[in-house]
Design an enzyme around this catalytic site. Structure first.
Site, PDB file in Angstrom:
ATOM      1  N   ASP A  12      10.681   5.897  17.210  1.00 63.88           N
ATOM      2  CA  ASP A  12      10.323   6.470  15.910  1.00 63.88           C
ATOM      3  C   ASP A  12      11.184   7.706  15.682  1.00 63.88           C
ATOM      4  O   ASP A  12      11.521   8.415  16.636  1.00 63.88           O
ATOM      5  CB  ASP A  12       8.841   6.854  15.879  1.00 63.88           C
ATOM      6  CG  ASP A  12       7.915   5.641  15.904  1.00 63.88           C
ATOM      7  OD1 ASP A  12       8.331   4.579  15.402  1.00 63.88           O
ATOM      8  OD2 ASP A  12       6.790   5.757  16.419  1.00 63.88           O
TER       9      ASP A  12
ATOM     10  N   ASP B  90       8.262   0.358  10.549  1.00 61.01           N
ATOM     11  CA  ASP B  90       6.921   0.743  10.112  1.00 61.01           C
ATOM     12  C   ASP B  90       6.834   0.769   8.582  1.00 61.01           C
ATOM     13  O   ASP B  90       5.880   0.261   7.985  1.00 61.01           O
ATOM     14  CB  ASP B  90       6.555   2.126  10.655  1.00 61.01           C
ATOM     15  CG  ASP B  90       6.497   2.161  12.172  1.00 61.01           C
ATOM     16  OD1 ASP B  90       6.214   1.110  12.777  1.00 61.01           O
ATOM     17  OD2 ASP B  90       6.730   3.237  12.744  1.00 61.01           O
TER      18      ASP B  90
END
Length: 199
Positions: A145, A159
């Protein structure tokens, strides 16, 4: 004399798509579905590769002040770092989602359903690649991330793709647009508007 009661059930009402001959149905949208999924998967893998090569954990790069930053985080859990000890289970769930989406997509005749499901597939595959091929090992890999926006938990392209795709699918369902290209409540043969033709 008693009149016998038939136990036969009345025939089910055919769906709009089933009532139309094949030549009158919208074309199948599998190519659109696959194109969206491939583009988003490639974008997710590319951005993760660049971030891993250029950033060091704990050293964020400001993009817009303190509001938008790039910061490398390796996430062992699901969205928002939940279930960090269940990485193998999350991998199995993601794999099941991918299989289910592909099975549904083979029958798609709606452009927007193809786009939405393609977004979900591309995002699910992006994070699934991390689960299988990143440290500490297969089915236990940590997802990369790197996008930090305000107080929101750090996320990635995959995401965003899954969330936006899911929102689109919910909106299509709420407004009655079906995966087969029809709309709930519309009579067979009733002309469509321009917006409905695209769906």
């Amino acid at each position: 004399m008693m009149v016998g009661v038939s136990e036969d059930q009345p025939p089910e009402e055919p769906t709009v798509a089933a009532a139309l001959p094949e030549e009158h149905l919208p074309p199948k949208r599998l190519p659109i579905f696959l194109a969206v999924a491939v583009v988003l998967l490639g974008l997710d893998l590319l951005t993760k590769s660049i971030i891993v090569a250029q950033l060091t954990p704990g050293h964020p790069v400001r993009v817009i002040g303190d509001v938008v930053r790039l910061t490398l985080v390796r996430n062992a859990g699901a969205a928002f770092s939940m279930a960090t000890g269940m990485t193998w289970l999350l991998t199995l769930i993601a794999t099941s989602v991918v299989v289910g989406v592909i099975r549904i997509a083979r029958r798609l005749r709606s452009v927007w359903w193809a786009v939405g499901l393609g977004m979900v597939l591309g995002g699910a595959l992006g994070n699934l690649v991390d689960r299988f091929f990143r440290a500490p090992g297969p089915m236990l890999g940590h997802v990369v991330d790197f996008i930090s926006v305000g107080w929101w938990p750090v996320f990635n392209v995959a995401d965003s793709s899954v969330v936006c795709g899911a929102i689109l699918l919910v909106a299509l369902t709420v407004f009655g647009f079906e995966p087969d290209g029809t709309r709930t409540g519309r009579a067979v043969g009733e002309p469509k508007t321009g917006e409905e033709s695209a769906a």
